[in-house]
Design a protein around this motif. Structure first.
Motif, PDB file in Angstrom:
ATOM      1  N   LEU A  25       0.836  -1.193   0.000  1.00 20.47           N
ATOM      2  CA  LEU A  25       0.000   0.000   0.000  1.00 20.47           C
ATOM      3  C   LEU A  25       0.871   1.243   0.000  1.00 20.47           C
ATOM      4  CD1 LEU A  25      -2.778   1.380   0.352  1.00 20.47           C
ATOM      5  CD2 LEU A  25      -2.378   1.231   2.792  1.00 20.47           C
ATOM      6  N   HIS A  71     -16.167  -4.466   7.474  1.00 25.08           N
ATOM      7  CA  HIS A  71     -15.712  -4.676   6.104  1.00 25.08           C
ATOM      8  C   HIS A  71     -16.515  -5.829   5.521  1.00 25.08           C
ATOM      9  CE1 HIS A  71     -12.312  -2.100   7.063  1.00 25.08           C
ATOM     10  NE2 HIS A  71     -11.822  -2.231   5.859  1.00 25.08           N
ATOM     11  N   TRP A  84      -7.891  -6.592  -1.896  1.00 27.65           N
ATOM     12  CA  TRP A  84      -6.492  -7.037  -2.076  1.00 27.65           C
ATOM     13  C   TRP A  84      -6.413  -8.406  -2.728  1.00 27.65           C
ATOM     14  CZ3 TRP A  84      -2.621  -3.658  -1.594  1.00 27.65           C
ATOM     15  CH2 TRP A  84      -2.894  -2.469  -0.915  1.00 27.65           C
ATOM     16  N   HIS A 130     -15.356  -0.211  -1.026  1.00 32.54           N
ATOM     17  CA  HIS A 130     -13.934  -0.441  -0.764  1.00 32.54           C
ATOM     18  C   HIS A 130     -13.172  -0.256  -2.079  1.00 32.54           C
ATOM     19  CE1 HIS A 130     -10.386  -2.541   1.036  1.00 32.54           C
ATOM     20  NE2 HIS A 130     -10.866  -1.982   2.131  1.00 32.54           N
ATOM     21  N   HIS A 131     -11.870  -0.575  -2.092  1.00 35.45           N
ATOM     22  CA  HIS A 131     -11.096  -0.333  -3.327  1.00 35.45           C
ATOM     23  C   HIS A 131     -11.610  -1.175  -4.503  1.00 35.45           C
ATOM     24  CE1 HIS A 131      -8.811   0.613   0.161  1.00 35.45           C
ATOM     25  NE2 HIS A 131      -7.930  -0.332   0.106  1.00 35.45           N
ATOM     26  N   ASP A 227     -10.376   6.392   2.520  1.00 33.03           N
ATOM     27  CA  ASP A 227      -9.252   5.467   2.655  1.00 33.03           C
ATOM     28  C   ASP A 227      -8.379   5.477   1.394  1.00 33.03           C
ATOM     29  OD1 ASP A 227      -9.023   1.937   3.664  1.00 33.03           O
ATOM     30  OD2 ASP A 227      -7.682   3.645   3.933  1.00 33.03           O
ATOM     31  N   ARG A 255      -7.590  10.636   5.632  1.00 36.06           N
ATOM     32  CA  ARG A 255      -7.192   9.893   4.426  1.00 36.06           C
ATOM     33  C   ARG A 255      -7.937  10.383   3.178  1.00 36.06           C
ATOM     34  NH1 ARG A 255      -6.316   3.591   6.392  1.00 36.06           N
ATOM     35  NH2 ARG A 255      -5.434   4.052   8.440  1.00 36.06           N
ATOM     36  N   GLU A 266      -3.193   2.612  12.197  1.00 31.12           N
ATOM     37  CA  GLU A 266      -3.851   1.367  11.790  1.00 31.12           C
ATOM     38  C   GLU A 266      -3.134   0.156  12.345  1.00 31.12           C
ATOM     39  OE1 GLU A 266      -5.075   1.277   7.752  1.00 31.12           O
ATOM     40  OE2 GLU A 266      -4.567  -0.847   7.536  1.00 31.12           O
TER      41      GLU A 266
END
Ligand code: FHN
Length: 455
Positions: A25, A71, A84, A130-131, A227, A255, A266
């Motif tokens: 990251l 999450h 991820w 999320h990403h 984030d 962020r 974190e």
């Protein structure tokens, strides 16, 4: 059984995978920022000015001290890490197709909030996107959302309503990076692949449009939790100004790409700081995974979970403790049970956490202290014998007692405070002692406690 020992300022032993993810990251962030800004990665950071938060909003958020992070998404079908695992080990087309099988019929927002309440949690932050780009609400800006899954329910809307019904605050996590979106410069695996074609201005409009939806349709939010702000330096200020315009008392984390109202250490407990609000985001998962890691994942020991909370409160910070719900929509019973144990502890000792400020004795291996009104709460985690001493304070201690009763002896001299608690009277994890003073505890300057333990 893995044992965890967290003390203030320490770092949880991150699971190698999580550690790799963090390193990856960091590399991605640097690359992303440089790529988008067209500058060298070491360009000086001079975040633009943005409107500060309302003091009363910060106070309300700090007083809550303990929140639930969630999450969740179609990735829970694989028991691998959210975003991820997209591209490796789960092929991108398989990952992006998971939503077509996402049908968590046991999802019950009121039950999730009940679990949070039972854990003593006072606010809840959900990954709305999320990403991986999948949206858990009825967004009009992309079809890649939960309304087009077999569940066909607005998860954000149901959870926000359940929080309001049960009296806990609701916040929205929203990833500034989006490896699924064709206009974002980076994609999977791990945001490490540069897209040939992208349009960051178009993506930024998309981002601001979705943030508007979240605040306008599901607010008021206690926080907007951005984030991985890669590529957003200089743009994050637009997010902050928009959010403040839509909801003046909202808090925004650091962020956004241009900083924000509070810091977010974190998987570690933040440092003692009375002037800059902060919140440690931590996983309950024994392996540091954010999304559900399968039935064998396990949870951190109760002592480690409580020590997170005690060390954070002692440092004047919050804890956002993460659960990863299962693909059927339920919270893993092992995670719920650990939270219940934390809630049982808070039912007895919550007055020494909620609504308090950190200090005056700084956290350390010995434990931590919190304060409110004319009272200091000592959280003693480590004992070397029955007695320990603390440095002198310019206040008279008018009373000293074990918060839950029992025998304690105490003396105060110009040299400091001496307390003695027989082993039989001490608690297994945290012995909480209340010291009543002849002055407001917040007027005392912070003090370090002798390294390696008090005395
Ligand atoms: O990459 C994410 C990660 O998956 C998780 O959401 C954490 C939570 O703070 N934030 C990023 C890593 O810093």
């Amino acid at each position: 059984m893995k044992t965890w020992k967290l003390t203030a300022g320490s770092t949880a032993r991150a699971c190698p995978r999580a550690a790799l993810a963090t390193l990856w990251l960091a590399a991605t962030l640097l690359k992303g920022a440089a790529l988008a800004a067209g500058e060298s990665a070491d360009a000086p950071k001079t975040p633009p000015k943005f409107p500060p938060p309302l003091p009363e909003a910060v106070k309300r958020w700090q007083e809550r001290r303990f929140g639930m992070f969630i999450h969740w998404g179609p990735v829970s079908l694989t028991a691998k890490e959210i975003s991820w695992s997209r591209g490796a080990p789960t092929p991108i087309e398989v990952y992006d197709g998971l939503y077509q099988r996402f049908n968590p019929t046991n999802f019950n927002a009121d039950e999730w909030v009940r679990v949070a309440q039972a854990g003593g949690m006072k606010y809840l932050v959900l990954t709305t996107k999320h990403h991986d780009g999948f949206c858990l609400w009825d967004t009009k800006l992309t079809d890649y959302n939960v309304m087009n899954s077999p569940l066909h329910r607005d998860v954000v809307g149901e959870l926000a309503a359940a929080c309001r019904r049960q009296g806990i605050a609701f916040g929205a996590y929203y990833s500034t990076c989006d490896w699924h979106h064709p206009d974002f410069p980076l994609t999977s695996p791990g945001g490490s692949v540069k897209r040939e074609r992208f349009d960051l201005d178009a993506y930024n409009r998309y981002l601001l449009g979705q943030i508007s939806e979240l605040i306008t349709n599901y607010g008021p939010l206690i926080t907007l939790w951005n984030d991985v702000p890669q590529s957003f330096e200089g743009r994050g200020v637009n997010t902050i100004k928009l959010a403040r315009r839509l909801q003046p008392d909202i808090l925004i984390n650091d962020r956004t790409g241009d900083g924000g109202d509070y810091d977010t250490p974190e998987q570690r407990i933040g440092d003692f700081n009375l002037t800059r609000p902060w919140e440690s985001c931590m996983t309950i998962s024994a392996h540091g995974q954010w999304a559900w890691g399968g039935p064998e994942d396990g949870v951190k020991p109760l002592a480690a979970c409580l020590e997170m909370l005690i060390a954070a409160a002692g440092g004047d910070g919050n804890v956002l403790l993460n659960v990863g719900p299962r693909p059927d929509g339920t919270i893993d019973p092992e995670q719920a049970a650990r939270l219940k144990e934390m809630g049982d502890w808070l039912a007895q000792y919550g007055q020494s956490i909620y609504g308090t400020r950190g200090g005056p004795f700084k956290p350390g291996k010995w434990g931590a202290s919190t304060r409110q009104g004319n009272r200091i709460y000592l959280h003693v985690l480590t004992w070397e014998g029955d007695t320990f001493r603390l440095p002198a304070i310019p206040a008279k201690v008018t009373a000293a007692r074990l918060l839950r009763g029992g025998s304690l002896s105490f003396s105060q001299t110009a040299a400091g405070l001496t307390l003695a608690v027989p082993a039989a009277e001490r608690a297994a994890i945290d012995t909480v002692i209340a010291l009543d003073l002849d002055m407001p505890a917040m007027e005392l300057a912070p003090l370090a406690v002798t390294p390696g333990g008090p005395g």
